[in-house]
Design a protein around this motif. Sequence first.
Motif, PDB file in Angstrom:
ATOM      1  N   UNK A 121      39.705  52.557  -7.891  1.00  0.00           N
ATOM      2  CA  UNK A 121      39.678  53.798  -8.660  1.00  0.00           C
ATOM      3  C   UNK A 121      39.135  54.888  -7.750  1.00  0.00           C
ATOM      4  N   UNK A 122      39.905  55.956  -7.584  1.00  0.00           N
ATOM      5  CA  UNK A 122      39.468  57.060  -6.736  1.00  0.00           C
ATOM      6  C   UNK A 122      38.366  57.828  -7.442  1.00  0.00           C
ATOM      7  N   UNK A 123      37.334  58.170  -6.698  1.00  0.00           N
ATOM      8  CA  UNK A 123      36.234  58.945  -7.261  1.00  0.00           C
ATOM      9  C   UNK A 123      36.747  60.324  -7.649  1.00  0.00           C
ATOM     10  N   UNK A 124      36.426  60.768  -8.834  1.00  0.00           N
ATOM     11  CA  UNK A 124      37.016  61.988  -9.366  1.00  0.00           C
ATOM     12  C   UNK A 124      36.305  63.263  -8.944  1.00  0.00           C
ATOM     13  N   UNK A 125      35.115  63.134  -8.377  1.00  0.00           N
ATOM     14  CA  UNK A 125      34.393  64.317  -7.915  1.00  0.00           C
ATOM     15  C   UNK A 125      34.368  64.326  -6.401  1.00  0.00           C
ATOM     16  N   UNK A 126      34.447  65.498  -5.802  1.00  0.00           N
ATOM     17  CA  UNK A 126      34.456  65.602  -4.354  1.00  0.00           C
ATOM     18  C   UNK A 126      33.053  65.502  -3.761  1.00  0.00           C
ATOM     19  N   UNK A 127      32.030  65.771  -4.570  1.00  0.00           N
ATOM     20  CA  UNK A 127      30.666  65.768  -4.055  1.00  0.00           C
ATOM     21  C   UNK A 127      29.789  64.867  -4.903  1.00  0.00           C
ATOM     22  N   UNK A 128      28.930  64.088  -4.252  1.00  0.00           N
ATOM     23  CA  UNK A 128      27.959  63.254  -4.949  1.00  0.00           C
ATOM     24  C   UNK A 128      26.592  63.908  -4.789  1.00  0.00           C
ATOM     25  N   UNK A 129      25.983  64.289  -5.885  1.00  0.00           N
ATOM     26  CA  UNK A 129      24.638  64.853  -5.853  1.00  0.00           C
ATOM     27  C   UNK A 129      23.676  63.833  -6.432  1.00  0.00           C
ATOM     28  N   UNK A 130      22.630  63.514  -5.664  1.00  0.00           N
ATOM     29  CA  UNK A 130      21.653  62.537  -6.121  1.00  0.00           C
ATOM     30  C   UNK A 130      20.660  63.187  -7.077  1.00  0.00           C
ATOM     31  N   UNK A 131      20.017  64.234  -6.642  1.00  0.00           N
ATOM     32  CA  UNK A 131      19.180  65.044  -7.525  1.00  0.00           C
ATOM     33  C   UNK A 131      19.056  66.418  -6.880  1.00  0.00           C
ATOM     34  N   UNK A 132      18.401  67.329  -7.564  1.00  0.00           N
ATOM     35  CA  UNK A 132      18.393  68.714  -7.101  1.00  0.00           C
ATOM     36  C   UNK A 132      17.621  68.903  -5.808  1.00  0.00           C
ATOM     37  N   UNK A 133      16.777  67.945  -5.426  1.00  0.00           N
ATOM     38  CA  UNK A 133      16.010  68.075  -4.197  1.00  0.00           C
ATOM     39  C   UNK A 133      16.664  67.347  -3.032  1.00  0.00           C
ATOM     40  N   UNK A 134      17.695  66.567  -3.286  1.00  0.00           N
ATOM     41  CA  UNK A 134      18.333  65.785  -2.239  1.00  0.00           C
ATOM     42  C   UNK A 134      19.583  66.482  -1.724  1.00  0.00           C
ATOM     43  N   UNK A 135      19.987  66.075  -0.535  1.00  0.00           N
ATOM     44  CA  UNK A 135      21.197  66.615   0.068  1.00  0.00           C
ATOM     45  C   UNK A 135      22.416  65.952  -0.559  1.00  0.00           C
ATOM     46  N   UNK A 136      23.263  66.737  -1.196  1.00  0.00           N
ATOM     47  CA  UNK A 136      24.501  66.185  -1.729  1.00  0.00           C
ATOM     48  C   UNK A 136      25.482  65.956  -0.590  1.00  0.00           C
ATOM     49  N   UNK A 137      26.448  65.081  -0.784  1.00  0.00           N
ATOM     50  CA  UNK A 137      27.408  64.816   0.273  1.00  0.00           C
ATOM     51  C   UNK A 137      28.817  64.914  -0.273  1.00  0.00           C
ATOM     52  N   UNK A 138      29.705  65.371   0.588  1.00  0.00           N
ATOM     53  CA  UNK A 138      31.124  65.378   0.254  1.00  0.00           C
ATOM     54  C   UNK A 138      31.775  64.234   1.022  1.00  0.00           C
ATOM     55  N   UNK A 139      32.420  63.357   0.294  1.00  0.00           N
ATOM     56  CA  UNK A 139      33.112  62.242   0.922  1.00  0.00           C
ATOM     57  C   UNK A 139      34.608  62.522   0.886  1.00  0.00           C
ATOM     58  N   UNK A 140      35.266  62.408   2.028  1.00  0.00           N
ATOM     59  CA  UNK A 140      36.690  62.710   2.082  1.00  0.00           C
ATOM     60  C   UNK A 140      37.474  61.815   1.137  1.00  0.00           C
ATOM     61  N   UNK A 141      37.300  60.514   1.253  1.00  0.00           N
ATOM     62  CA  UNK A 141      37.975  59.578   0.349  1.00  0.00           C
ATOM     63  C   UNK A 141      36.964  58.530  -0.102  1.00  0.00           C
ATOM     64  N   UNK A 142      36.657  58.535  -1.378  1.00  0.00           N
ATOM     65  CA  UNK A 142      35.668  57.619  -1.940  1.00  0.00           C
ATOM     66  C   UNK A 142      36.330  56.854  -3.076  1.00  0.00           C
ATOM     67  N   UNK A 143      36.378  55.542  -2.935  1.00  0.00           N
ATOM     68  CA  UNK A 143      37.023  54.703  -3.948  1.00  0.00           C
ATOM     69  C   UNK A 143      36.154  53.490  -4.223  1.00  0.00           C
ATOM     70  N   UNK A 144      36.306  52.916  -5.418  1.00  0.00           N
ATOM     71  CA  UNK A 144      35.517  51.731  -5.741  1.00  0.00           C
ATOM     72  C   UNK A 144      36.224  50.908  -6.802  1.00  0.00           C
ATOM     73  N   UNK A 145      35.793  49.662  -6.914  1.00  0.00           N
ATOM     74  CA  UNK A 145      36.243  48.797  -7.999  1.00  0.00           C
ATOM     75  C   UNK A 145      35.010  48.091  -8.552  1.00  0.00           C
ATOM     76  N   UNK A 146      35.184  47.010  -9.244  1.00  0.00           N
ATOM     77  CA  UNK A 146      34.042  46.376  -9.921  1.00  0.00           C
ATOM     78  C   UNK A 146      33.013  45.800  -8.961  1.00  0.00           C
TER      79      UNK A 146
END
Length: 282
Positions: free
Chosen positions: A48-73
């Motif tokens: 399943x392709x990740x639907x957001x381009x950026x992963x934010x951990x919390x407001x004090x952490x550095x968010x990251x943009x992953x070009x292609x992020x996919x996962x399954x169970x």
Amino acid sequence: MEELTPEEKWERATIANNFIFYKVMRNNPGVCKRLLEILLEMEIDKIQMYQEETIDIDFQSKGIRMDVYAKNSTQAFNVEMQSTDTRELPERARYYQSTIDVDCLKSGQQYKDLKDTYIIFICIEDIFGQGLAKYSFENICQEAKDLKLNDRSYKYFFIAKNCDKLLNEEQKGFLKLVTSNENAEESRSGFAGEIQSLVKEAKHNFQWKRQYMDLEREKTYAYVHGKEEGLAEGHEKGLKEGAHEKAIEAARKFLKMNVCTVEQIAEAIGLSLEEVLALKNE
């Protein structure tokens, strides 16, 4: 070096361009799955392709943009096209690893529920300089090299320039496509041919072209604006340093004349009392 316009860059872009790579993989999950299977040499369950381009951990952490992020169970994959050596890919791989773990492990889950994670960088140049076509990393014990930590985290760096050293023909075919000249029109068969066709389709997508050109213009503006700001800041800094040196020389002259107190000199010249006292003690 020839300076290309955003339109010219778009016309010459290949799968090695991270924007094109992102669009092709993100919009063709089956192709992305097949690429992962080819690079990792393993069968992968439906992803399943990740639907957001950026992963934010919390407001004090550095968010990251992953070009292609996919996962399954049970697995999570990040794959990026890296056309230039930013000299921070190992550190970026480390940060991506930790960010994916936080993203995948929900509150109340046990650590054993962490997914197997695969961080993959497709590089043009040999960033490690060892002449290999593939560098695979996992945690092992330094005192017993055959003892693995088995934390199920893996990092791979594929070097397109060294692809002829690969035994896997599908890996070699894809990486040769990555290093192809931007104007090459030769037809390819198999998976590389499918990628080539998808790149051509992507180049005819007007919306993607507009997005790409907007991004290029923003990057150019940011570079020029940042450079101008840097020059202005440097000029201002130079002026301040020059004025400070003149103030020091003036303070020395007043001290030699011995007609004012150090407090009066500091106030008149604009130096701190500590600086004038230091000059007096020289």
